[in-house]
Write an enzyme that holds these catalytic residues in place. Structure first.
Site, short mmCIF file in Angstrom:
data_model
loop_
_atom_site.label_atom_id
_atom_site.label_comp_id
_atom_site.label_asym_id
_atom_site.label_seq_id
_atom_site.Cartn_x
_atom_site.Cartn_y
_atom_site.Cartn_z
N ARG A 98 0.92 -1.23 0.16
CA ARG A 98 -0.06 -0.05 0.01
C ARG A 98 0.89 1.09 0.28
O ARG A 98 1.89 1.20 0.64
CB ARG A 98 -0.68 -0.20 1.36
CG ARG A 98 -1.81 1.04 1.45
CD ARG A 98 -2.96 0.87 0.65
NE ARG A 98 -4.01 1.77 0.86
CZ ARG A 98 -5.03 2.12 0.14
NH1 ARG A 98 -5.05 1.94 -1.43
NH2 ARG A 98 -5.98 3.11 0.49
N THR A 379 -9.55 0.55 -9.70
CA THR A 379 -8.60 -0.22 -9.08
C THR A 379 -8.76 -1.72 -10.25
O THR A 379 -9.40 -1.90 -11.10
CB THR A 379 -9.13 -0.63 -7.95
OG1 THR A 379 -9.19 0.55 -6.93
CG2 THR A 379 -8.59 -1.45 -7.01
N ASN A 399 -6.15 4.15 -7.43
CA ASN A 399 -7.48 4.91 -6.88
C ASN A 399 -8.32 5.28 -7.89
O ASN A 399 -8.85 4.44 -8.74
CB ASN A 399 -6.93 6.04 -5.81
CG ASN A 399 -8.07 6.34 -5.17
OD1 ASN A 399 -9.12 5.32 -4.55
ND2 ASN A 399 -8.19 7.47 -4.40
N ASP A 421 -8.09 8.09 0.09
CA ASP A 421 -8.49 7.09 1.10
C ASP A 421 -8.43 7.54 2.28
O ASP A 421 -8.97 6.89 3.34
CB ASP A 421 -7.98 5.69 0.75
CG ASP A 421 -8.52 5.18 -0.64
OD1 ASP A 421 -9.59 5.61 -0.95
OD2 ASP A 421 -8.17 4.30 -1.27
N SER A 450 -7.85 1.34 3.08
CA SER A 450 -8.21 0.75 1.96
C SER A 450 -9.70 -0.21 1.96
O SER A 450 -9.68 -0.76 3.07
CB SER A 450 -7.10 -0.24 1.21
OG SER A 450 -7.56 -0.93 0.12
N SER A 451 -10.35 -0.39 0.92
CA SER A 451 -11.41 -1.53 0.71
C SER A 451 -10.75 -2.65 0.05
O SER A 451 -11.82 -3.54 -0.32
CB SER A 451 -12.53 -0.96 0.33
OG SER A 451 -13.19 0.37 0.61
N GLY A 470 -13.78 -1.46 -7.57
CA GLY A 470 -15.02 -0.89 -7.15
C GLY A 470 -14.97 -0.14 -5.81
O GLY A 470 -16.07 0.19 -5.31
N GLY A 471 -13.93 0.36 -5.53
CA GLY A 471 -13.97 1.61 -4.46
C GLY A 471 -14.65 0.86 -3.33
O GLY A 471 -14.20 -0.13 -2.58
N1 GLY Z 1 -8.17 2.90 -3.50
C1 GLY Z 1 -9.41 2.19 -3.32
C2 GLY Z 1 -9.06 1.45 -1.98
O1 GLY Z 1 -7.88 0.97 -1.77
O2 GLY Z 1 -10.15 1.10 -1.42
#
Ligand code: GLY
Length: 570
Positions: A98, A379, A399, A421, A450-451, A470-471
């Protein structure tokens, strides 16, 4: 409907012991598989497996190839999570690549003198970019897990960058969405646009500078990117646009190996991303809430209602507790414990929605602003299985589509906008409408929450590898995928399943057209849910199934343009 606690404990004990008794490490799949968001990246993975590489070598090849052919989704200027399973050691770990906040970053980086968020400052341009982790992850994968040389595994990506790849409809859609920001940075417009416009279909995107950067990495490894000429070019480009990177930020960047979040759901052992991702914890909360009911015996509307209520609670906790666990204390054990989920389930009414405002407030929300974006394809994800049974499930990102929009001249590297984020101003929503609190405030060296949820699920019958872009909706898509896997080992069913999503705030259920029947919509509304159909379908799941009896199969989300293949290794 609730099971009593003793029965619940016995249930968990029985299943967990059944799982641990399976000697998965002795199983070998008859075929290999690669599923990724772009056919050229899938073929790069296949090529490396056919050249004698293992799943980890193929993962580097696919990571690098996606960086070239999906510049709107991931890249050398971004980061991600690589969930690995080493079959011989029966060991599952995650590489956290990350992005980190630069050393000059601080809590109020994106605020004006009145303490208000400066519009787009964490989304477009130099200030939005975190220190990238993808290259460090590729080098780490190669040095610790690969068997081929870095030079060999990066070769397919270098060729794709040099020779170009044809523009597709999906490329056009993403470029159109970020056209004005791409136009505002000449080094980006030159590569990703044609005559400053969205290129026509089949136009070749050639990236000579990116090929040079990849070649330098293939020769010098980590130092080829994080030190020397490339690092100097990256920092100059950022500083020229009023960004705050320094050479030391790059020099000190390191990936982290972490234990995945692990939990039991029925007979499944689920492995997913730990902090600084919220994916694993949120999945544990949601699935373990569902586990307190005889879920499979409920009608479809009640099942959907329960899932929505479980999502609401998991995303509420995400907003309060989750952040980079190297900086803040994240109560992972508590949040992933079945008893914690039982406690949350106790507040759920089977016939009625409980508005998010009625849940314990996290902080006075400064602005419960709502992102109206519905794309949900930012993503990327890929899944790989080799014929030794090694696996990689990886989700990577820059992102927003085309990240910050800024390409560092002389490098071909398009930089992320992952700083969005963070909670730029605790209590306000980010580009995905997600709110956050102090746990996810900006700090030097910290990783934004993050997701991303690369996931591996093990059962007595087989294995599932899955994940998606998908954010904020990544987690709920993976959830629905896991529930499909429970019903059916065919991954084409998991990837095509119609989707819905709730994230605590805004207090709405976003759903794809086919997710609910008319009757279900009426009943869910009657229960008090606010429903909003999405403008288009969303997500781009890439999945592999290894059923110990039926063999290996793979599937790519029919919504976009990926490719999933299963093949023999002679
Ligand atoms: N940038 C999307 C995530 O990391 O959730």
């Amino acid at each position: 409907m609730k099971r009593n606690t003793l029965f619940f404990i016995l249930f968990i004990w029985t299943y967990s012991h059944a799982i641990y008794a399976i000697p998965t490490e002795t199983k070998i799949p008859a075929q290999a598989a690669v599923a990724s968001a772009h056919p050229l990246a899938t073929q790069a993975g296949k090529q490396i497996l056919l050249q004698g590489g293992n799943a980890f070598d193929a993962a580097i090849a696919v990571t690098a190839a996606l960086a070239v052919v999906e510049p709107y989704s991931s890249g050398l200027g971004g980061g991600g999570f690589w969930l690995l399973h080493e079959q011989k050691k029966n060991k599952t770990i995650i590489i956290d690549g990350r992005e980190t906040a630069p050393a000059l970053a601080h809590r109020d980086l994106y605020l004006d003198q009145n303490g208000a968020y400066i519009a787009k400052s964490s989304v477009d341009g130099a200030l939005a970019a975190g220190i990238p982790g993808t290259v460090a992850a590729m080098v780490h994968l190669s040095e610790k897990y690969g068997i081929l040389s870095l030079k060999t595994v990066l070769q397919p990506a270098i060729k794709l960058a040099e020779q170009g790849f044809p523009v597709t409809q999906h490329y056009q859609k993403m470029a159109q969405f970020r056209l004005s920001v791409l136009q505002s940075f000449p080094a980006s417009a030159e590569i990703f646009l044609h005559n400053n416009k969205v290129p026509k279909a089949e136009h070749l995107i050639i990236q000579k500078k990116l090929a040079q950067t990849l070649r330098l990495i293939s020769e010098k490894g980590h130092a080829g990117f994080y030190e020397g000429q490339i690092a100097e070019n990256l920092v100059s480009a950022i500083q020229a646009e009023k960004g705050i990177w320094q050479l030391d930020d790059l020099k000190h960047y390191r990936v982290k190996e972490r234990e995945p979040v692990q939990f039991q759901y029925h007979d499944m052992q689920v492995f997913s991303a730990p902090p600084p991702s919220s994916g694993g914890i949120a999945l544990a909360t949601i699935l373990q809430i569902l586990q307190t009911y005889d879920f499979e015996l409920l009608d479809e509307t009640t099942q959907s209602h329960l899932m929505i209520e479980a999502m609401r609670r998991a995303y509420r906790d995400r907003a309060e507790y989750l952040g980079d666990s190297d900086f803040v204390k994240v109560p992972v054990t508590r949040l992933t414990h079945p008893w914690y989920a039982e406690g949350l389930a106790a507040g759920i009414h089977l016939e009625k929605a409980l508005p998010s405002d009625n849940l314990h407030e996290i902080i006075p929300a400064v602005g419960k602003s709502v992102s109206t974006r519905t794309e949900g394809q930012d993503t990327t994800h890929f899944s790989i299985l080799d014929t030794q049974g090694n696996m990689v499930s990886s989700t990577m990102s820059i992102n927003y589509p085309f990240g910050s929009g800024l390409t560092a001249a002389g490098t071909g590297v398009l930089l992320n906008d992952e700083m969005d984020d963070f909670s730029a101003l605790p209590g306000t929503a980010n580009i995905y409408g997600l709110v956050g609190a102090e746990a996810n405030a900006v700090a030097a060296g910290k990783r934004p929450l993050s997701s991303m949820s690369p996931t591996i699920v093990k059962t007595p019958q087989g294995i599932a590898l899955l994940g998606t872009p998908g954010g904020s909706r990544i987690i709920t898509m993976v959830l629905l995928g896991i529930l499909e896997f429970e019903k059916n080992s065919d991954p084409s069913q998991w990837v095509k399943r119609a989707r819905f999503h709730h994230q605590y705030l805004p207090d709405k259920v976003f759903f794809e057209k086919k997710a609910f029947s008319k009757d279900m919509i009426t009943r869910l509304k009657k229960m008090g849910h606010q429903l909003q159909e999405t403008d288009s379908d969303y997500g781009n799941m890439q999945a592999i199934s290894w059923d110990y009896k039926q063999g290996v199969s793979a599937a790519s989300d029919p919504r976009v343009e990926g490719q999933a293949i299963v093949f023999d290794i002679p």
